[in-house]
Design an enzyme around this catalytic site. Structure first.
Site, PDB file in Angstrom:
ATOM      1  N   HIS A  82       0.611  -1.362   0.055  1.00 34.80           N
ATOM      2  CA  HIS A  82      -0.192   0.106  -0.083  1.00 34.80           C
ATOM      3  C   HIS A  82       0.846   1.119  -0.162  1.00 34.80           C
ATOM      4  O   HIS A  82       0.268   2.590  -0.348  1.00 34.80           O
ATOM      5  CB  HIS A  82      -0.867   0.071   1.093  1.00 34.80           C
ATOM      6  CG  HIS A  82      -0.637  -0.284   2.486  1.00 34.80           C
ATOM      7  ND1 HIS A  82       0.131  -1.114   3.049  1.00 34.80           N
ATOM      8  CD2 HIS A  82       0.097   0.688   3.616  1.00 34.80           C
ATOM      9  CE1 HIS A  82       0.783  -1.029   4.197  1.00 34.80           C
ATOM     10  NE2 HIS A  82       0.648   0.089   4.495  1.00 34.80           N
ATOM     11  N   GLU A 376       2.252 -24.194   4.046  1.00 34.33           N
ATOM     12  CA  GLU A 376       1.642 -24.272   2.675  1.00 34.33           C
ATOM     13  C   GLU A 376       1.671 -22.879   2.117  1.00 34.33           C
ATOM     14  O   GLU A 376       1.697 -22.578   0.872  1.00 34.33           O
ATOM     15  CB  GLU A 376       0.055 -24.582   2.861  1.00 34.33           C
ATOM     16  CG  GLU A 376       0.094 -26.157   3.017  1.00 34.33           C
ATOM     17  CD  GLU A 376       0.201 -26.423   4.568  1.00 34.33           C
ATOM     18  OE1 GLU A 376       0.197 -25.654   5.298  1.00 34.33           O
ATOM     19  OE2 GLU A 376       0.406 -27.735   4.627  1.00 34.33           O
TER      20      GLU A 376
HETATM   21  C1  TPP Z   1      -4.063  -9.290   4.719  1.00 30.57           C
HETATM   22  C2  TPP Z   1      -4.299  -7.992   4.749  1.00 30.57           C
HETATM   23  N1  TPP Z   1      -5.180  -7.610   5.806  1.00 30.57           N
HETATM   24  C3  TPP Z   1      -5.520  -6.366   5.845  1.00 30.57           C
HETATM   25  C4  TPP Z   1      -5.202  -5.244   5.074  1.00 30.57           C
HETATM   26  C5  TPP Z   1      -5.542  -3.925   5.056  1.00 30.57           C
HETATM   27  N2  TPP Z   1      -4.718  -3.219   5.598  1.00 30.57           N
HETATM   28  C6  TPP Z   1      -4.053  -2.354   4.546  1.00 30.57           C
HETATM   29  S1  TPP Z   1      -2.652  -1.517   5.304  1.00 30.57           S
HETATM   30  C7  TPP Z   1      -3.024  -2.031   6.563  1.00 30.57           C
HETATM   31  C8  TPP Z   1      -2.366  -1.624   7.813  1.00 30.57           C
HETATM   32  C9  TPP Z   1      -0.866  -1.781   7.561  1.00 30.57           C
HETATM   33  O1  TPP Z   1      -0.103  -1.417   8.774  1.00 30.57           O
HETATM   34  P1  TPP Z   1       1.699  -1.444   8.803  1.00 30.57           P
HETATM   35  O2  TPP Z   1       1.912  -2.896   8.237  1.00 30.57           O
HETATM   36  O3  TPP Z   1       1.956  -1.111   9.979  1.00 30.57           O
HETATM   37  O4  TPP Z   1       1.746  -0.522   7.575  1.00 30.57           O
HETATM   38  P2  TPP Z   1       1.853   1.109   7.777  1.00 30.57           P
HETATM   39  O5  TPP Z   1       0.706   1.614   6.833  1.00 30.57           O
HETATM   40  O6  TPP Z   1       1.353   1.446   9.219  1.00 30.57           O
HETATM   41  O7  TPP Z   1       3.182   1.456   7.442  1.00 30.57           O
HETATM   42  C10 TPP Z   1      -4.029  -2.812   6.940  1.00 30.57           C
HETATM   43  C11 TPP Z   1      -4.894  -3.549   7.871  1.00 30.57           C
HETATM   44  C12 TPP Z   1      -4.421  -5.889   3.760  1.00 30.57           C
HETATM   45  N3  TPP Z   1      -3.886  -4.992   2.963  1.00 30.57           N
HETATM   46  N4  TPP Z   1      -3.881  -7.173   3.789  1.00 30.57           N
END
Ligand code: TPP
Length: 608
Positions: A82, A376
C-alpha cells in the site's frame, strides 16, 4: 522550490547523505502529490519509510534501472504494497517513470501505476497489497539466488510493523533461517500504527527483536530517520558472508515530515486534500526534481535457469490401459522426467513428499528440491519467488491443504506467476482418512483464480512457456493461460478441466445453456418438472441422487474401497484383509457425499 539533478551512472559514484536527505524529502513530497492527485492512496505509510528507501536506492541497492531483467540485479519488494506512492516516487527518482505518469497515471483506471504494485511494471517482481506476501515471496527469490544460481544478488523487502502480525511472515523468517538466506533483508518500518490505530507491539522494538532472533534472524535496531544509522545498517546487512537472514527494525514515525499528521492514527490510507497537501509540500521544502541512481551490479555469468537439461530426450512414463496406478505415483514418475528434460524444473513440497511422490524428484535432483515443511503459504510463496527467477516450480501437497494458501494462490495469479500446483488426494471421496483430508474447495479456489490483464514478462525468462513440451498442461496454474483472459472463451474464459490432479469429476458444460434441462427431461427425477421450467436446482438434485445411488449399489455388492483411492476388489476377510490393506466397506454416514455433492454444486462439477 529547489530543482537539483543528480545522476550517478557508475557503480563507484554514490550520492552523499546530504543528497540522500534531499531525495528523501522528494520521495515524501511526490508521495503526497501523487496520492492527492489520484484522490486516494497511503501518503503517511509512504512518508515513514522515505528515509529508508532514499538511503537504500541511492547507496545500497545494486540495480541496473536500464536493464531490470539483469540476472545480477538486487531485488526490491514492497511487502507493504500500500506504500505504492513511495515506490512509484522511487521509480520517478531513478528516472524510469515520468512526472507526468506519476501525477496523472497513479491509481487511474487502466494505468500501470496501480493502487498496489504488480509485475506489469518491469521493476516489480511480485504483486503485493495483501499483507504478508512480499517477505515469503522474497524467500523464493533468495532460494534461487543461493542454491540454483549462486548469484550474489540481495533481496531487500520493505515490511510494515502491523504486517508482522501475519503468520506468513514468520513462516518466511523460519524458512529463511533454515535455508541460511543471508542475502535476504527484511526492513521493518516500525511506525507504531496500523490501519485503525496502534499495532500489537507498538514501538517495542525489543519484542520484535526477540521474536525475530528466536526465528533465526540477525537483528539490527535503528532510528529509521537517522540517515547515517540507516546507511550503516544497510552496509552491515549487505555483508552476506554469514548464514542468517537480516531483519532491520527501523523505528519510524508515520507521516514523518508533515507535522499535522505525524504519528496520528486517523490518517492511514487517506490522501491529503489539496490545500493540506500544499502546506505539507511547503513544510517539506517544496517540489524537487532529483534523478539519483545508486550502484549497479557487477555483471555475472549466466544463471542456472538457462543450464542445459540433464537428458532432453528422457521418455515420459507409459502405463498400459487398465493398469491401476495412483495419479500421485504417476505424477512423481512424470516429474522426474520433466526434471531431466528441463533444468528449470524445480519441486517443492510441504512435508508430504512420500505421499505426493515428489520425493522421487528429491532423490533424482536434490539440488532442485526445496522442502517447505508444513507451511503451505510459504510453499506457494516460494514457488512464486522461484518463478520470478525464471524457474518452473512444481509445488505439491494434499489438495485439501492448498486451501490454506488460497490467498497466496490468488496473489500468484495477480503476479502472473507461472506455477504448477499439484494437489494429491483429490476427488469426491478420500476413503478412510475422512473429510479433513478431502479436497473439493480447491475446485472453486482454482476456478476463481485468473488474471485480468496481460501476463508480465518474467525476469530471466528464456523462451517462455511452450505448449506441448511436457511441462505445461493440467498441473499448471491456469492464471497464466491466455484462454483465461476475459472474452477469450465463450462463457467467461472457462477451461476444459482445471483439476490439479486427474480426478474423477467433470465440469458442467457451459456452452449449451439448455443441456441441463434436456438431460433432466431424459432422466425424470423429483425435480424434473421444475427443471423443465428452467430452474437449475433440480439438476443438481439429480446429480446428488445419482451419487447416492451409485454408492448404495457399490456397497450392496459388498465390495471394498481401498483406503487411499477408490480402487475396488473382492471382499477380503480376516487375515487376508490385514494383508491386502483394504478396508471393509463400512456403512458410513451420508455426510461426506452429501457435502461433496453440495460443494460440487458450487464448483460446477458433476458428481459421479
Ligand atoms: C492481509 C491484509 N489484511 C488487511 C489489509 C488492510 N490493510 C492495509 S494497510 C493495513 C495496515 C498496515 O499497517 P502497517 O503494516 O503497520 O503499515 P503502515 O501503513 O503503518 O506503514 C491494513 C490492515 C491488507 N491489505 N492485507
Amino acid at each position: 522550490m529547489s530543482s537539483i539533478s543528480v545522476t550517478t551512472p557508475t557503480p563507484t559514484t554514490e550520492p552523499g547523505l546530504d543528497t540522500v536527505a534531499e531525495l528523501a524529502a522528494q520521495l515524501r513530497v511526490d508521495s503526497i502529490r501523487s496520492s492527492t492527485s489520484a484522490g486516494s492512496g497511503h501518503p503517511t505509510s509512504s512518508m515513514s519509510a522515505a528515509d529508508l528507501l532514499a538511503v537504500l536506492v541511492a547507496r545500497h541497492l545494486r540495480f541496473d534501472w536500464d536493464d531490470p531483467k539483469a540476472a545480477a540485479n538486487d531485488h526490491l519488494i514492497f511487502s507493504k504494497g500500500h506504500a505504492s506512492p513511495l515506490l512509484y516516487s522511487v521509480f520517478k527518482a531513478v528516472g524510469v517513470v515520468s512526472e507526468d505518469e506519476l501525477m496523472s497515471g497513479y491509481r487511474r483506471f487502466g494505468q500501470r501505476l496501480q493502487g498496489h504494485p504488480t509485475p506489469i511494471l518491469p521493476w516489480v517482481d511480485v504483486a503485493t497489497g495483501s499483507l504478508g506476501h512480499g517477505l515469503p515471496d522474497g524467500v523464493g527469490i533468495a532460494l534461487a539466488g543461493k542454491y540454483l544460481e549462486r548469484q550474489p544478488f540481495r533481496v531487500w523487502v520493505l515490511c510494515g510493523d502491523s504486517e508482522f502480525a501475519e503468520g506468513s511472515i514468520w513462516e518466511a523468517l523460519d524458512k529463511a533461517a533454515y535455508y541460511e538466506l543471508s542475502h535476504l533483508v527484511a526492513i521493518v518500518d516500525v511506525n507504531r500504527l496500523g490501519q485503525r490505530g496502534a499495532t500489537e507491539l507498538g514501538w517495542d522494538l525489543n519484542a520484535y527483536a526477540r521474536r525475530a532472533e528466536a526465528f533465526g534472524a540477525r537483528v539490527l535496531e535503528i532510528d529509521g530517520h537517522d540517515l547515517g544509522a540507516i546507511d550503516d545498517a544497510f552496509a552491515t546487512a549487505a555483508d552476506t558472508t554469514g548464514i542468517r537472514p537480516t531483519v532491520i527494525l527501523a523505528k519510524t514515525v508515520k507521516g514523518r515530515g508533515f507535522s499535522e499528521v505525524e504519528d496520528r492514527s486517523d490518517w492511514h490510507g487517506k490522501p491529503f486534500p489539496a490545500e493540506m497537501a500544499a502546506r505539507a509540500i511547503a513544510e517539506l521544502g517544496g517540489v524537487r526534481d532529483l534523478v539519483v541512481r545508486g550502484p549497479r551490479p557487477a555483471p555475472t555469468a549466466e544463471d542456472a535457469a538457462g543450464a542445459a537439461p540433464p537428458d532432453a530426450d528422457a521418455p515420459l512414463p507409459r502405463y498400459a490401459v487398465g493398469e491401476a496406478v495412483a495419479t500421485r505415483k504417476a505424477y512423481g514418475d512424470a516429474l522426474v522426467v520433466l526434471g531431466a528434460r528441463d533444468a528449470r524444473v524445480v519441486a517443492l513440497d510441504a512435508e508430504v513428499s512420500n505421499s505426493t511422490y515428489a520425493n522421487e524428484f528429491a532423490r533424482a535432483y536434490p539440488e532442485r528440491y526445496f522442502e517447505m515443511f508444513i507451511a503451505e503459504q510459504q510453499l506457494v510463496a516460494a514457488a512464486t519467488g522461484l518463478s520470478v527467477r525464471g524457474y518452473r516450480p512444481f509445488a505439491s501437497t494434499f489438495a485439501a491443504f492448498f486451501t490454506r494458501a488460497h490467498d497466496f494462490i490468488r496473489m500468484a495469479a495477480v503476479s502472473g506467476a507461472d506455477l504448477r500446483l499439484v494437489g494429491s488426494h483429490a476427488g469426491v471421496e478420500i476413503g478412510a482418512d475422512g473429510p479433513s483430508q478431502m479436497a473439493l474447495e480447491d475446485l472453486a479456489m482454482m476456478r476463481r483464480t485468473r488474471v485480468d490483464g496481460p501476463v508480465p514478462e518474467r525476469r530471466h525468462q528464456r523462451g517462455g512457456a511452450r505448449r506441448g513440451d511436457g511441462v505445461d498442461g493440467r498441473h499448471r496454474l491456469h492464471a497464466h493461460d491466455p484462454r483465461c483472459l476475459p472474452g477469450a472463451v465463450p462463457g467467461g474464459g472457462d477451461l476444459p478441466d482445471r483439476r490439479l490432479e486427474g480426478a474423477p469429476v467433470q465440469r458442467r458444460g457451459r456452452r449449451d445453456p439448455d443441456r441441463g434441462r434436456r438431460h433432466a427431461a431424459r432422466l425424470p427425477t423429483r425435480g424434473g418438472d421444475a427443471a423443465a421450467r428452467g430452474n437449475p436446482r433440480p439438476r443438481r438434485r439429480l446429480l446428488f441422487d445419482q451419487a447416492h445411488r451409485r454408492r448404495d449399489a457399490r456397497r450392496s455388492r459388498g465390495r471394498h474401497v481401498r483406503a487411499d483411492r477408490g480402487r475396488r476388489g473382492p471382499p477380503c476377510r480376516g487375515r487376508a484383509r490385514l494383508r491386502c490393506g483394504r478396508q471393509p466397506a463400512r456403512r458410513p454416514s451420508h455426510e461426506p457425499v452429501a457435502r461433496a455433492a453440495g460443494r460440487a454444486r458450487h464448483a460446477g462439477v458433476r458428481v459421479r
